[in-house]
Design an enzyme around this catalytic site. Sequence first.
Site, PDB file in Angstrom:
ATOM      1  N   LYS A  53      64.866  65.951  28.676  1.00 56.73           N
ATOM      2  CA  LYS A  53      64.469  64.994  28.399  1.00 56.73           C
ATOM      3  C   LYS A  53      65.720  64.384  26.676  1.00 56.73           C
ATOM      4  O   LYS A  53      65.961  63.264  26.245  1.00 56.73           O
ATOM      5  CB  LYS A  53      64.271  63.625  28.536  1.00 56.73           C
ATOM      6  CG  LYS A  53      63.666  63.674  30.519  1.00 56.73           C
ATOM      7  CD  LYS A  53      62.709  63.276  31.446  1.00 56.73           C
ATOM      8  CE  LYS A  53      62.752  63.109  32.728  1.00 56.73           C
ATOM      9  NZ  LYS A  53      61.967  62.854  33.557  1.00 56.73           N
ATOM     10  N   GLN A  97      55.909  60.243  32.611  1.00 57.10           N
ATOM     11  CA  GLN A  97      56.492  61.525  33.235  1.00 57.10           C
ATOM     12  C   GLN A  97      55.692  61.719  35.144  1.00 57.10           C
ATOM     13  O   GLN A  97      53.915  61.316  34.502  1.00 57.10           O
ATOM     14  CB  GLN A  97      56.888  62.412  32.964  1.00 57.10           C
ATOM     15  CG  GLN A  97      56.336  63.753  33.693  1.00 57.10           C
ATOM     16  CD  GLN A  97      58.210  63.829  33.517  1.00 57.10           C
ATOM     17  OE1 GLN A  97      59.161  63.102  33.543  1.00 57.10           O
ATOM     18  NE2 GLN A  97      58.860  64.799  34.616  1.00 57.10           N
ATOM     19  N   ASP A 120      63.230  54.199  35.371  1.00 59.13           N
ATOM     20  CA  ASP A 120      63.153  54.956  36.333  1.00 59.13           C
ATOM     21  C   ASP A 120      63.263  54.663  37.380  1.00 59.13           C
ATOM     22  O   ASP A 120      64.016  54.886  38.705  1.00 59.13           O
ATOM     23  CB  ASP A 120      61.644  55.529  36.218  1.00 59.13           C
ATOM     24  CG  ASP A 120      61.216  57.181  35.980  1.00 59.13           C
ATOM     25  OD1 ASP A 120      62.483  57.250  36.467  1.00 59.13           O
ATOM     26  OD2 ASP A 120      60.086  57.187  35.583  1.00 59.13           O
TER      27      ASP A 120
HETATM   28  N1  GUN Z   1      58.885  63.579  37.353  1.00 62.45           N
HETATM   29  C1  GUN Z   1      60.122  64.269  38.149  1.00 62.45           C
HETATM   30  N2  GUN Z   1      61.131  63.919  38.390  1.00 62.45           N
HETATM   31  C2  GUN Z   1      60.799  62.568  37.377  1.00 62.45           C
HETATM   32  C3  GUN Z   1      61.461  60.997  37.548  1.00 62.45           C
HETATM   33  O1  GUN Z   1      62.800  61.326  37.710  1.00 62.45           O
HETATM   34  N3  GUN Z   1      61.057  60.121  36.196  1.00 62.45           N
HETATM   35  C4  GUN Z   1      59.573  60.579  36.516  1.00 62.45           C
HETATM   36  N4  GUN Z   1      58.901  59.130  36.023  1.00 62.45           N
HETATM   37  N5  GUN Z   1      58.783  61.322  36.593  1.00 62.45           N
HETATM   38  C5  GUN Z   1      59.551  63.139  37.222  1.00 62.45           C
END
Ligand code: GUN
Length: 285
Positions: A53, A97, A120
């Site tokens: 990311k 996350q 998200d």
């Molecule tokens: N962990 C795995 N995929 C995601 C996601 O799309 N967002 C977040 N916050 N954590 C994740």
Amino acid sequence: MAGQVINGKEIVATIREEIKAEVLELTAVGCEPGLVVIIVGDDPASHVYVNGKEKACAQVGIYSEVHRLPAETTQDELVSLIHVFNRDARIHGILVQSPLPAHINEDEVVDHIAPDKDVDCFHPINVGNLMIGKKTGMKPCTPAGVIQVLKRIGTEISGKHAVVVGRSNIVGKPMAMLLLQENATVSIVHSRTPDMAEITRQADILVVAVGKANLIGPEHVKPGAIVIDVGMNRTDGKLRGDVDFEAVKEISGAITPVPGCVGPMTITMLLQNTVNAARLSQNTQ
Ligand code: GUN
């Protein structure tokens, strides 16, 4: 005849170029989009995703900060940090996350993220807005990425039977909502569905998001169907989806590879949500 293998890399590259242009435009008017990612603990896979990311932000010119917190971080400490970024005008998107260590309640933490910075789309207000079809600039990243893939390969979604396998809050449920917004006829099947294949075989568009390697074989797929594999399963050191790719490829109309499509598309939609949040913040200043 074997179906098309969807070129996820090309779609991702095209959309990221579009985002890059939007970032330049916003930065030129003094609103450089900014994302903060908070990760707690040392789950190796999560650290890989977070690094991805961070790299993607740099690639399109989004300002980013990553806060890597120790596993012993308390829920109160994490919530306090979220409130700092809720007030920080430089930050337009906040991502915590998942998964968090067991002593932290994820739902309670998400409730503290300002809904207009919830890139998200996990906050109950944004989930509610999705349910009633209200356009907010924030869309759930993986489902939004799937819709983009379908559109960019020229799929007419309206009137099609879309079957979603899996009912998670992150993918299955919001995926069904976005497909419904596109006027598909939507079915959701899950672990308690008695004869899953009977329903998946009716799908013009089949989206699989369960987290079980090889769950879906050719016996589940109508010839010519478009198959989108959201699964990410690490088996024998290899990353595999939920679909038996080699076998299903032979009968599907189009199929996404794993890795190389839905994963990078999810990150791309995170970038898009951050840009949208930055743009919307201009109207509230
Ligand atoms: N962990 C795995 N995929 C995601 C996601 O799309 N967002 C977040 N916050 N954590 C994740």
